[in-house]
Design a protein around this motif. Structure first.
Motif, mmCIF file in Angstrom:
data_model
loop_
_atom_site.group_PDB
_atom_site.id
_atom_site.type_symbol
_atom_site.label_atom_id
_atom_site.label_comp_id
_atom_site.label_asym_id
_atom_site.label_seq_id
_atom_site.Cartn_x
_atom_site.Cartn_y
_atom_site.Cartn_z
ATOM 1 N N UNK A 97 0.869 -1.146 0.020
ATOM 2 C CA UNK A 97 -0.095 -0.023 -0.025
ATOM 3 C C UNK A 97 0.936 1.550 -0.035
ATOM 4 N N UNK A 98 2.042 1.198 0.646
ATOM 5 C CA UNK A 98 2.761 2.307 0.742
ATOM 6 C C UNK A 98 3.329 2.781 -0.892
ATOM 7 N N UNK A 99 3.840 1.807 -1.455
ATOM 8 C CA UNK A 99 4.105 1.833 -2.945
ATOM 9 C C UNK A 99 2.870 2.334 -3.676
ATOM 10 N N UNK A 100 1.804 1.893 -3.471
ATOM 11 C CA UNK A 100 0.686 2.033 -4.447
ATOM 12 C C UNK A 100 0.374 3.465 -4.252
ATOM 13 N N UNK A 101 0.218 4.130 -2.984
ATOM 14 C CA UNK A 101 -0.295 5.184 -2.471
ATOM 15 C C UNK A 101 0.576 6.259 -2.420
ATOM 16 N N UNK A 102 1.726 6.010 -2.016
ATOM 17 C CA UNK A 102 2.930 7.247 -1.903
ATOM 18 C C UNK A 102 2.848 7.643 -0.325
ATOM 19 N N UNK A 103 2.206 6.908 0.463
ATOM 20 C CA UNK A 103 2.025 7.155 1.783
ATOM 21 C C UNK A 103 3.048 6.509 2.791
ATOM 22 N N UNK B 243 -0.162 6.544 8.493
ATOM 23 C CA UNK B 243 -1.421 6.862 8.268
ATOM 24 C C UNK B 243 -2.086 5.885 7.659
ATOM 25 N N UNK B 244 -1.531 4.901 6.945
ATOM 26 C CA UNK B 244 -1.930 3.619 6.107
ATOM 27 C C UNK B 244 -2.809 2.729 7.381
ATOM 28 N N UNK B 245 -1.769 2.622 8.456
ATOM 29 C CA UNK B 245 -2.305 1.616 9.667
ATOM 30 C C UNK B 245 -3.507 2.244 10.084
ATOM 31 N N UNK B 246 -3.580 3.583 10.388
ATOM 32 C CA UNK B 246 -4.671 4.131 11.075
ATOM 33 C C UNK B 246 -5.829 4.270 10.177
ATOM 34 N N UNK B 247 -5.641 4.389 8.792
ATOM 35 C CA UNK B 247 -6.856 4.157 7.882
ATOM 36 C C UNK B 247 -7.264 2.865 7.929
ATOM 37 N N UNK B 248 -6.523 1.953 8.058
ATOM 38 C CA UNK B 248 -6.661 0.518 7.843
ATOM 39 C C UNK B 248 -7.731 0.196 9.311
ATOM 40 N N UNK B 249 -7.211 0.584 10.306
ATOM 41 C CA UNK B 249 -8.020 0.463 11.531
ATOM 42 C C UNK B 249 -9.473 1.066 11.529
#
Length: 237
Positions: free
Chosen positions: A47-53, A57-63
């Motif tokens: 997801x980091x590679x796909x979204x550039x984030x 923030x990705x882990x918080x969004x997943x939660x």
């Protein structure tokens, strides 16, 4: 994993939403529209590679998405998109009937002129977008989907219970994934504008019994259409 279009990282931070919100909106969109299929594993590094984030923030969004029921969290296995099944849809539908129908009755009892105006405006925006679309599955149009959600939430906005409104919005999003699944397998176009107009008209007349009966049928029709699509997909597999 394909590259997903995201907001350029050098955009003015004063104009861009916070990174967590960016991650949440983008992930939610891709879960709802089937970019990540039911049961798909959501790996943070991919997801980091796909979204550039970054991962935070990705882990918080997943939660947040896990709290909304769109994905499932497992300490050992990480995050996966929630499965799709007739049983899950039936449960979502049952809860929507319990929450949304009574919320509409409460909204009709407590809503003021400003609430009525917001309902009319939400329907007008939805109807205008739908009138410009072709004969394809409108539920797959992002603009239509957002306005569809806004209309339903506007109907219930005068319900005094904030929890009921929030839980109803979460269930709406869970049902949205099923609506989009159904649209991808639909053979004929299905317009909803007339259904929405009738619900709105009964609501504005303060005819709670009619409005609630129409909303109940509206929700059940989604379940019937998706169940038919699920069975057709299973037969084709």
């Amino acid at each position: 994993m394909h590259k997903i279009d995201v907001m350029h990282k050098e955009e003015n931070p004063l104009r861009s939403p916070p990174l967590v919100e960016q991650a949440f909106v983008q992930l939610r969109r891709d879960v709802l529209d089937g970019t990540f299929g039911a049961g798909a594993k959501l790996k943070v590094d991919e997801l980091q590679a796909a979204y550039g984030l970054s991962s935070s923030p990705l882990r918080e969004a997943l939660s947040r998405l896990a709290q909304e029921g769109l994905i499932r969290a497992d300490e050992r296995r990480g995050f996966r998109v929630a499965p799709i099944s007739e049983q899950d849809l039936a449960d979502i539908t049952r809860m929507r009937l319990m929450l949304d129908v009574s919320a509409l009755r409460e909204a009709i009892a407590h809503g003021d002129d400003a609430w009525e105006g917001a309902v009319v405006a939400a329907f007008h925006r939805l109807d205008k977008v739908e009138s410009r679309l072709g004969d394809g599955p409108v539920v797959l149009d992002d603009a239509w989907s957002e306005l569809h959600r806004a209309f339903h939430l506007a109907l219930l906005a005068a319900c005094p219970s904030e929890r009921q409104r929030l839980w109803g919005a979460s269930l709406f999003d869970q049902a949205e994934r099923y609506r989009r699944f159904s649209a991808r397998h639909r053979k004929t176009a299905r317009r909803k504008s007339n259904e929405h107009r009738k619900i709105m008209d009964a609501t504005l007349r303060r005819d709670a019994d009619t409005a609630c009966a129409m909303l109940e049928e509206h929700i059940l029709s989604t379940q019937r259409n998706v169940t038919a699509a699920l069975k057709a997909a299973a037969q084709a597999a």
